[in-house]
Design a protein around this motif. Sequence first.
Motif: not given
Length: 378
Positions: A260-275, A193-203
Motif C-alpha cells: 500500500l502507499a503508506v509512508r512512515f516519515v518519523g518526527h516532523v519538526d515543521d508540523v505546519a508545513a506537514a499540514y 514541495a520539499a516536504l512532499r519530495a522528502a516523503w517520496g510523494v508524487p506531486e
Amino acid sequence: MVSPAMSIAAASRLEGKTILQVLPALEAGGVERGTLEIAAALRKAGARALVVSSGGRMAASLGADHIVMPVHTKTPVGLWRNAGRLKALITREGVDLVHARSRAPAWSARAAARRASVPFVTTFHGAYGARSAAKRAWNRIMVRGDRVIAVSDFISGHMQEVYRCPPERIRVVHRGIDAATFDPAAVPPRKRAALRAAWGVPEDARIVLLPGRLTRLKGHAVLIEAIRLLADPNLVAVFAGSDRGRDAYRRELETQAQGLAVRFVGHVDDVAAAYAASDVAVSASVQPESFGRVLAEACAMGLPVVASDHGGAREIVRQGETGWLVPPGDPAALAEGICCALAASGPGLATCARAHVLGRFTLARMCAGILAVYDELL
C-alpha cells in the motif's frame, strides 16, 4: 468563558506574583508545550514563572526559571521527599500559587502547597485509565485542586462522572494553538514541495496525514485498512510521528501496510508545513482523546479533517462543515469520511475551518483562561 477585558484585568493583577508549575519532565508533548506557553504568558504579564521537572530537552527554553527535581518518581518515599523539597522551594522563592500538571508530581505538590498555605491548581489533561479502584485512587489527586482545569468539556464531564469532582471547582479551558504558526499564508510553497519530495510523494498524489506518535491509541491500523479499501492509486497515507522505541509496533504496521502507499516519515519538526503538504488530516484514535490538538491545528491550516466520533474531537469538528466524524475503529466508515473530505476540500471549507478554530481554540485564549484561574485564587 473569559472575555478580553477579564483576561487583561487578570494578567495585570498577576504582576509581581510567583507561579510554580510542576510536571514530570520537559522532553516533548502537549503538556510540556503548554507549560512553556503559560510560563511565557506569565512573564508577559509581569509575573515570575517557575517550573519544576526532572529535566529534558525543552528545559533550555526556561533557563534559570527551571528547577531540576526528581518529580517523575512514583515511589511512596520519593513522593514524600519531593513534598519536602517543594515546600522548601515554595518558602524560599516566595511562590504564590502551585499548578500541577501530572499525577505523580501532583501528590507531592499538593502536600507542599497545603503545608505552605498557598493555592493549589491542577490540570486534568486526559481520561486516565480508571478500571481498578487502585488506579482511580491514584488518579483522584488531579481533582483535588482548589481549581481543576479541564482541557475540554469532555474531560469536565469525565471528572464529574468518574471522580465526582464538584462542578463549581472545574474551569474548562480548551487547549489552544498558535494561530500565527498554523496559518496557511505562513508556509511558503517551496516548503510544501520539499516536504512532499522528502516523503517520496508524487506531486499529483493526494496525502492523507495522520500526525502523532506511533501508539495503538492513535489507530494507525484503522487508517491502513481504510487505504486498502479505498484502493486509490493517487492516495498516499503519511504517518508523521516518532515510534519512541516501539519498534515491534512499527514493524507490525509496516507488515500490515505492505503493498500500500503508506509512508512512515518519523518526527516532523515543521508540523505546519506537514499540514500544508497534505490534503486531509485524520485522527483515527480508538480511545477518546481529551482534546485533539492536531484537529485544531489542521483546521487552522484550512485542511479538512476526519476524526473518530468520541472525546474532545466532537468539540472541534463541525460535521460536514469543517470535517467529518466517523465511528471509532471502523475502516469502512473512515474510508467514506476521507472520500467526503477530499470531495469537499476547497476555499470555502478552509475558510470555515480556520474561522472556527480562531474563534475558540487559540493559544491567546488558552493562556488568558488559565491566568484568569490563577487570578481567582490570588
